[in-house]
Write an enzyme that holds these catalytic residues in place. Structure first.
Site, PDB file in Angstrom:
ATOM      1  N   ASP A  36       0.847  -1.195   0.000  1.00 53.79           N
ATOM      2  CA  ASP A  36       0.000   0.000   0.000  1.00 53.79           C
ATOM      3  C   ASP A  36       0.882   1.245   0.000  1.00 53.79           C
ATOM      4  O   ASP A  36       1.966   1.249   0.602  1.00 53.79           O
ATOM      5  CB  ASP A  36      -0.914   0.011   1.229  1.00 53.79           C
ATOM      6  CG  ASP A  36      -2.138   0.887   1.041  1.00 53.79           C
ATOM      7  OD1 ASP A  36      -3.248   0.335   0.912  1.00 53.79           O
ATOM      8  OD2 ASP A  36      -1.996   2.130   1.010  1.00 53.79           O
ATOM      9  N   THR A 128     -15.727  -3.066  -9.643  1.00 54.98           N
ATOM     10  CA  THR A 128     -16.946  -2.485  -9.093  1.00 54.98           C
ATOM     11  C   THR A 128     -18.107  -2.608 -10.073  1.00 54.98           C
ATOM     12  O   THR A 128     -17.904  -2.624 -11.295  1.00 54.98           O
ATOM     13  CB  THR A 128     -16.724  -0.988  -8.771  1.00 54.98           C
ATOM     14  OG1 THR A 128     -17.967  -0.367  -8.448  1.00 54.98           O
ATOM     15  CG2 THR A 128     -16.125  -0.251  -9.963  1.00 54.98           C
ATOM     16  N   ASP A 129     -19.317  -2.662  -9.530  1.00 53.65           N
ATOM     17  CA  ASP A 129     -20.499  -2.685 -10.407  1.00 53.65           C
ATOM     18  C   ASP A 129     -20.695  -1.364 -11.145  1.00 53.65           C
ATOM     19  O   ASP A 129     -21.451  -1.291 -12.120  1.00 53.65           O
ATOM     20  CB  ASP A 129     -21.759  -3.045  -9.611  1.00 53.65           C
ATOM     21  CG  ASP A 129     -22.073  -2.081  -8.474  1.00 53.65           C
ATOM     22  OD1 ASP A 129     -21.304  -1.134  -8.245  1.00 53.65           O
ATOM     23  OD2 ASP A 129     -23.098  -2.292  -7.788  1.00 53.65           O
ATOM     24  N   GLU A 130     -19.988  -0.324 -10.720  1.00 53.55           N
ATOM     25  CA  GLU A 130     -20.154   0.980 -11.366  1.00 53.55           C
ATOM     26  C   GLU A 130     -19.671   0.991 -12.813  1.00 53.55           C
ATOM     27  O   GLU A 130     -20.035   1.875 -13.588  1.00 53.55           O
ATOM     28  CB  GLU A 130     -19.446   2.070 -10.555  1.00 53.55           C
ATOM     29  CG  GLU A 130     -20.068   2.282  -9.187  1.00 53.55           C
ATOM     30  CD  GLU A 130     -19.491   3.489  -8.454  1.00 53.55           C
ATOM     31  OE1 GLU A 130     -19.290   4.532  -9.089  1.00 53.55           O
ATOM     32  OE2 GLU A 130     -19.253   3.372  -7.243  1.00 53.55           O
ATOM     33  N   TYR A 155     -14.081   7.898 -12.232  1.00 56.82           N
ATOM     34  CA  TYR A 155     -13.696   6.751 -11.415  1.00 56.82           C
ATOM     35  C   TYR A 155     -14.083   5.440 -12.091  1.00 56.82           C
ATOM     36  O   TYR A 155     -13.247   4.552 -12.304  1.00 56.82           O
ATOM     37  CB  TYR A 155     -14.344   6.820 -10.031  1.00 56.82           C
ATOM     38  CG  TYR A 155     -14.396   5.475  -9.330  1.00 56.82           C
ATOM     39  CD1 TYR A 155     -13.218   4.796  -9.017  1.00 56.82           C
ATOM     40  CD2 TYR A 155     -15.612   4.866  -9.019  1.00 56.82           C
ATOM     41  CE1 TYR A 155     -13.255   3.547  -8.401  1.00 56.82           C
ATOM     42  CE2 TYR A 155     -15.651   3.625  -8.406  1.00 56.82           C
ATOM     43  CZ  TYR A 155     -14.477   2.967  -8.100  1.00 56.82           C
ATOM     44  OH  TYR A 155     -14.508   1.736  -7.498  1.00 56.82           O
ATOM     45  N   LYS A 159     -11.835   2.291 -13.750  1.00 57.45           N
ATOM     46  CA  LYS A 159     -11.956   0.891 -13.347  1.00 57.45           C
ATOM     47  C   LYS A 159     -12.320   0.008 -14.541  1.00 57.45           C
ATOM     48  O   LYS A 159     -11.805  -1.105 -14.683  1.00 57.45           O
ATOM     49  CB  LYS A 159     -12.996   0.737 -12.239  1.00 57.45           C
ATOM     50  CG  LYS A 159     -12.573   1.307 -10.891  1.00 57.45           C
ATOM     51  CD  LYS A 159     -11.356   0.602 -10.311  1.00 57.45           C
ATOM     52  CE  LYS A 159     -11.659  -0.799  -9.843  1.00 57.45           C
ATOM     53  NZ  LYS A 159     -10.476  -1.423  -9.165  1.00 57.45           N
ATOM     54  N   PRO A 210     -25.359  15.368   4.880  1.00 59.19           N
ATOM     55  CA  PRO A 210     -25.669  15.755   3.504  1.00 59.19           C
ATOM     56  C   PRO A 210     -26.177  14.572   2.692  1.00 59.19           C
ATOM     57  O   PRO A 210     -25.593  13.495   2.708  1.00 59.19           O
ATOM     58  CB  PRO A 210     -24.314  16.243   2.973  1.00 59.19           C
ATOM     59  CG  PRO A 210     -23.307  15.471   3.754  1.00 59.19           C
ATOM     60  CD  PRO A 210     -23.902  15.278   5.121  1.00 59.19           C
TER      61      PRO A 210
END
Length: 339
Positions: A36, A128-130, A155, A159, A210
Site C-alpha cells: 500500500d 466495481t459494479d459501477e 472513477y 476501473k 448531507p
C-alpha cells in the site's frame, strides 16, 4: 511444503484491509503481503493485532512505480495477487480524474506485467459494479456479467479500463486472471467520506448529514466480510478468465440508509440536509450474483444485522475515525458539501 505467497495490493484501505486480516487469520500456512502507498485513505492502525503474526508482511510502494514493483515481484516470486489498490471515491474523481487514471489504469498494467514476469498462479482484479453504468428503477432488472460496460464517472471509467486490461492479458498472454465486480460495501474501517460511515460519524456529533439530490438513488449493499469470502472463493475456485459479480441483494435508497442509521442511533431526521446532486450520479445499481452463488458463495449478513453491527463498531472505535475526520479531511468535506 513451500509456503505460498499472496500479495494483496491496497491492503491498508477499507476492503483490502479487511481482506488482509481475513487471509492472515484463515491461511496461517501462507505468507500474506500487504502492499500500500498509504495515501489519505490508507491506514495501518487497523492491522495492529496482526502486525506481529509471522505470516504478515507490509510493503510501502506505489503500484505505478514500474521498476520498484517489478523488482519486488522478482525478489518475492508471489504465487497469487489480489488487486484492490485504487483511487475509489467518485466525488474525488470528478475533481481530479488524472490521479485515477494513473493509479487505476497505469498501476494495474504495471502489476500485470510484474505478474507475467513471475508466472503467478492467479491474478484477481477487484472491480466495481459501477463499470456497468446505471439501471433504471425497474426492480426486475440487474447487472449480470454479460452487461455491457458503460461507466458514467471518471472513477468508473478508470476501473472499466483496468478491467479490460486484465481481460486482455488473459486473452493475449494467457495470464490466469479473474475479475470480481462488487456492489457497495460497508462494515468496519470504512473511510468516513463514504455514505454509511459519514452518516454515523455526523449523527453521533449531532451534525447535519448531507444527502445528494432527493436521496432516491439506489445501491445494493454488501457487508465487507461477505465480500472477503467471495474473493477468497474466486481466488481458489474461479475459472480462469471469468468475471464474477458480488452482490448482497440488499437494495436501499440513500435516504433509506440515512434514515435507518438515524433511527438506530435514536436521533431526529431533522439532521438530514439535502444538497445539490453530484455530477453523473447513477440512479440505481443492483447485482445478480447467481454465477458466484453457483460457485459456492452465499452472503451471511442481512442488511439489518450488518448495519446494526457496523454502527456498534463505530461506537466502539471512536478514536479511529475521530482522528481521521480532523485536519485535512475536514477541509475536503467543507469543500465538497458546503453545508
Amino acid at each position: 511444503m513451500e509456503r505460498k505467497k499472496i500479495l494483496v495490493t491496497g491492503g491498508a484501505g477499507f476492503i483490502g484491509g479487511n481482506f488482509v486480516q481475513y487471509m492472515v487469520d484463515k491461511y496461517r500456512q501462507c505468507d500474506i503481503y500487504n502492499l500500500d502507498l498509504l495515501t489519505y485513505a490508507g491506514d495501518l492502525t487497523k492491522h495492529k493485532h496482526i502486525e506481529t503474526k509471522e505470516n504478515y508482511y507490509f510493503v510501502k510502494a506505489d503500484i505505478a512505480e514500474r521498476e520498484k514493483i517489478i523488482a519486488l515481484f522478482e525478489k518475492e516470486k508471489f504465487d497469487y495477487v489480489v488487486h484492490f489498490a485504487a483511487e475509489s471515491h467518485v466525488d474525488r474523481s470528478i475533481t481530479d480524474p488524472g490521479v485515477f487514471v494513473q493509479t487505476n489504469v497505469v498501476g494495474t498494467q504495471v502489476l500485470l506485467d510484474a505478474s507475467r514476469a513471475v508466472d503467478v498462479t492467479k491474478f484477481v482484479h477487484v472491480s466495481t459494479d459501477e463499470v456497468y453504468g446505471e439501471l433504471d428503477f425497474d426492480a426486475t432488472t440487474f447487472f449480470t456479467e454479460e452487461t455491457p460496460l458503460q461507466p458514467n464517472s471518471p472513477y468508473s471509467a478508470s476501473k472499466a479500463s483496468s478491467d479490460l486490461l486484465v481481460r486482455s492479458y488473459h486473452e493475449t498472454y494467457g495470464l490466469p486472471v479473474n475479475i470480481t465486480r462488487c456492489s457497495n460495501n460497508y462494515g468496519p474501517y470504512h473511510f468516513p467520506e463514504k455514505l454509511i460511515p459519514l452518516t454515523i460519524s455526523r449523527v453521533l456529533k449531532d451534525q447535519k448529514v448531507p444527502v445528494y439530490g432527493d436521496g432516491k438513488n439506489i445501491r445494493d449493499w454488501l457487508h465487507v466480510i461477505d465480500h472477503c469470502a467471495a474473493i477468497d472463493l474466486v481466488l481458489h475456485e474461479g475459472v480462469n478468465g471469468e468475471v464474477y459479480n458480488v452482490g448482497g441483494h440488499n437494495e436501499r435508497t440513500n435516504l433509506e440508509v440515512v434514515k435507518t442509521i438515524i433511527k438506530l442511533l435514536g436521533k431526529a431526521e431533522e439532521l438530514i440536509e439535502f444538497v445539490k446532486d453530484r455530477l453523473g450520479h447513477d440512479k440505481r445499481y443492483a447485482i445478480d450474483p447467481t454465477k458466484l452463488e453457483n460457485l459456492g458463495w452465499k452472503p451471511s449478513y442481512t442488511f439489518e444485522t450488518g448495519i446494526s453491527q457496523t454502527i456498534q463498531w463505530y461506537l466502539d472505535n471512536k478514536e479511529w475515525w475521530e482522528k481521521i475526520i480532523s485536519g485535512e479531511y475536514q477541509n475536503y468535506f467543507e469543500k465538497q458539501y458546503t453545508l
